[in-house]
Design an enzyme around this catalytic site. Structure first.
Site, short mmCIF file in Angstrom:
data_model
loop_
_atom_site.label_atom_id
_atom_site.label_comp_id
_atom_site.label_asym_id
_atom_site.label_seq_id
_atom_site.Cartn_x
_atom_site.Cartn_y
_atom_site.Cartn_z
N LYS A 1 14.10 -8.72 -8.12
CA LYS A 1 12.79 -9.03 -7.56
C LYS A 1 12.07 -10.05 -8.44
O LYS A 1 12.33 -10.12 -9.64
CB LYS A 1 11.93 -7.75 -7.52
N ARG B 1 17.56 2.67 1.58
CA ARG B 1 18.38 3.17 2.70
C ARG B 1 19.73 3.67 2.20
O ARG B 1 20.34 4.53 2.84
CB ARG B 1 18.50 2.07 3.76
N1 BES Z 1 10.92 -0.61 -2.45
C1 BES Z 1 11.13 -1.78 -1.70
C2 BES Z 1 10.15 -1.94 -0.55
C3 BES Z 1 8.76 -2.37 -0.93
C4 BES Z 1 8.50 -3.67 -1.31
C5 BES Z 1 7.73 -1.49 -0.82
C6 BES Z 1 7.20 -4.04 -1.61
C7 BES Z 1 6.43 -1.87 -1.11
C8 BES Z 1 6.18 -3.15 -1.50
C9 BES Z 1 12.53 -1.78 -1.09
O1 BES Z 1 13.50 -1.18 -1.85
C10 BES Z 1 12.93 -3.21 -0.92
O2 BES Z 1 13.08 -3.88 -1.90
N2 BES Z 1 13.10 -3.64 0.32
C11 BES Z 1 13.46 -4.98 0.61
C12 BES Z 1 14.48 -4.97 1.70
C13 BES Z 1 15.10 -6.30 1.97
C14 BES Z 1 15.95 -6.74 0.80
C15 BES Z 1 15.92 -6.22 3.23
C16 BES Z 1 12.21 -5.71 1.03
O3 BES Z 1 11.38 -5.13 1.74
O4 BES Z 1 12.04 -6.86 0.64
MN MN Z 2 14.38 -2.53 -3.23
#
Ligand code: BES
Ligand code: MN
Ligand code: ZN
Length: 496
Positions: A278, A352
């Site tokens: 990230k 997931r």
């Molecule tokens: N924990 C995150 C989702 C999230 C991001 C919650 C920002 C709250 C604020 C999750 O694990 C994630 O990183 N999801 C990705 C999925 C994507 C790679 C398909 C996302 O939402 O960017």
């Molecule tokens: Mn994630």
């Protein structure tokens, strides 16, 4: 903080602070009217200093003819527009004002203001939850604790007591206890709140409330074949845990068997994204990525605390998502507990992966319904913002029950489609399917992924990415959706 229900008259009650509501244009609530009469119009005279915005307050001291030393006026806005939000805003405003006062007890006449068609038990529950939330503090990690400014230890709710209201009070108190737990677990940083820490918390709950607890370790996950869960924890130095916590409030036996509710909570104690790292900005907020897990523990605490006649099993997969030499890499293919294979195209879509194995595992308890709770997608935040939790379900009746409970708890959800049309976005050339479905409908394709593991169950998914915590100045866990889950469990068991 203690609460009690008792009819009292506002002008003669000996209370540290009497809290009264006033609608716009000097439209006094009945209790405010009585105080004004006793004080020969002194209340009305002071009103011009009360800002109109709902939740604004004005403190009056030593009103003539009034027994209480302090009277706190709270602006309620237009009487015709007195909504759930306005009620909760005014409760919050009142509680925040009380925090700044050095009073030991207060009497909330505000509780007796009609909100749309809500029964008074609704007002009562939200008075308790709102006040407890306003008084919540997280200074565990500060060396200079704020002096115990607010010594408010007793709140009286001036209503005619009956069994139903006493029960609503007990429910709200226990729900607030559960929410406090979820909030604190969310707020704790990832160097303290590790998977092992969550397992210890579950152990404490099990001891305190006599719950059944099983904690599966890495070797158990390997033996079972949880390839998706294990892929996420690969690079972490913290051992993963699968926490299984069970509360049998409706009795284990009994015929017909009382329905079992399974709650599955995402417990990523920190989400770096893994190799699909990230960006640095606001990454600290990924300590909240275990909020689903925290809310499941909080909900079980609430239900056990109020001795609710329900059976619940909490299933919590918890680990860190880290980069490193052992980390899962984009393109890696894993075999899930269900036997289906997944191509991990993005290691940041890890929620997931731990949930799918936990959901497959939950099926062995033969639950009547399964609800998973997860900070799953940024896309859900784009879709619904910070107001509504995303709801997905493979069963219309279950979805309706959840929507109704959410409205009752004022912990709101908005249902999203789970149509098969979206499934093709998950196609993979190398495995049964991929773990991401591209940008369009990101929260839906995440739910579609989970749906492939829950076909044999009545299942719903709550995406709390936008609602589990607040950013900015007020950064902190909200404890959502504990109020919703508690209300759902009670209503589902036939206890309105
Ligand atoms: N924990 C995150 C989702 C999230 C991001 C919650 C920002 C709250 C604020 C999750 O694990 C994630 O990183 N999801 C990705 C999925 C994507 C790679 C398909 C996302 O939402 O960017
Ligand atoms: Mn994630
Ligand atoms: Zn995550």
């Amino acid at each position: 903080m203690e609460f009690s229900i008792k009819t009292l008259s506002p002008e003669s009650v000996k209370s540290g602070c009497v809290v009264l509501g006033v609608h716009r244009d000097q439209d006094l609530t009945p209790a405010a009217k009585r105080v004004d009469q006793a004080a020969r119009g002194a209340l009305k005279k002071a009103l011009c200093d009360l800002p109109a915005k709902p939740g604004s307050t004005l403190l009056l001291r030593g009103l003539p003819g009034v027994a209480a030393e302090r009277v706190l006026l709270v602006a309620l806005g237009e009487r015709k527009e007195f909504s759930e939000n306005a009620y909760r805003d005014s409760m919050r405003g009142a509680a925040n004002a009380l925090k700044d006062l050095d009073v030991k007890d207060a009497t909330l006449f505000l509780v007796d203001t009609k909100v749309n068609s809500r029964p008074v038990s609704w007002n009562l529950r939200h008075a308790v939850l709102g006040t407890r939330e306003a008084f919540y503090r997280f200074d565990l990690l500060k060396t200079q604790k704020k002096p115990d400014a607010s010594s408010l230890s007793h709140v009286t709710l001036p209503l005619a007591s009956n069994a139903q209201l006493e029960q609503a009070l007990a429910e709200a108190q226990a729900t607030a206890d559960g929410a406090d737990l979820a909030r604190t677990l969310g707020n704790l940083p990832s160097n303290i709140c590790t998977p092992s820490y969550l397992a210890e918390e579950a152990k404490k709950l099990a001891r305190q409330f006599k719950l059944q607890l099983e904690v599966l370790e890495r070797r158990d996950l390997e033996r079972l074949g949880m390839g998706a869960f294990l892929a996420v924890t690969n690079a972490s130095h913290q051992p993963p845990k699968l926490i299984v916590l069970r509360y049998n409030g409706a009795g284990a036996k009994g015929k017909p068997r009382a329905p079992l509710l399974a709650l599955v909570g995402k417990g990523i104690t920190f989400d770096t994204g893994g190799i699909s790292l990230k960006p640095a900005g606001e990454m600290d907020e990924m300590k909240f990525d275990m909020s689903g897990a925290g809310s499941v523990l909080g909900t079980i605490r609430a239900l056990a605390g109020m001795e609710a006649p329900v059976n619940v099993v909490g299933v919590i997969p918890t680990c860190e998502n880290m980069p490193g030499g052992h980390a899962t890499k984009p393109g890696d293919v894993v075999t899930t507990l269900s036997g289906q294979t997944v191509e991990i195209l993005n290691t940041d879509a890890e929620g997931r992966l731990i949930l799918c194995d936990a959901l497959t595992y939950a099926a062995r308890f033969e639950p009547d319904a399964v609800i998973d709770v997860a900070t799953l997608t940024g896309a859900c935040v784009v879709a619904l913002g910070h107001v509504a939790t995303g709801l997905f379900a493979n069963d219309d009746k279950l979805a309706e029950e959840i929507r109704d409970a959410a409205d009752d708890a004022w912990d709101r959800v908005w249902q999203m489609p789970l149509w098969d049309d979206y499934q093709e976005q998950l196609r993979s050339n190398f495995a049964d399917f991929a773990n991401i479905g591209g940008r369009p409908g990101g929260s839906i394709t995440a739910a579609c992924f989970l749906a492939r593991f829950t076909r044999e169950m009545r299942w719903a998914h709550l995406d709390i990415a936008g609602t589990a915590w607040k950013s900015g100045r007020e950064k902190g866990s909200t404890a959502r959706p504990v109020p919703l889950l508690v209300r759902f469990a009670l209503r589902h068991a036939g206890k309105k």
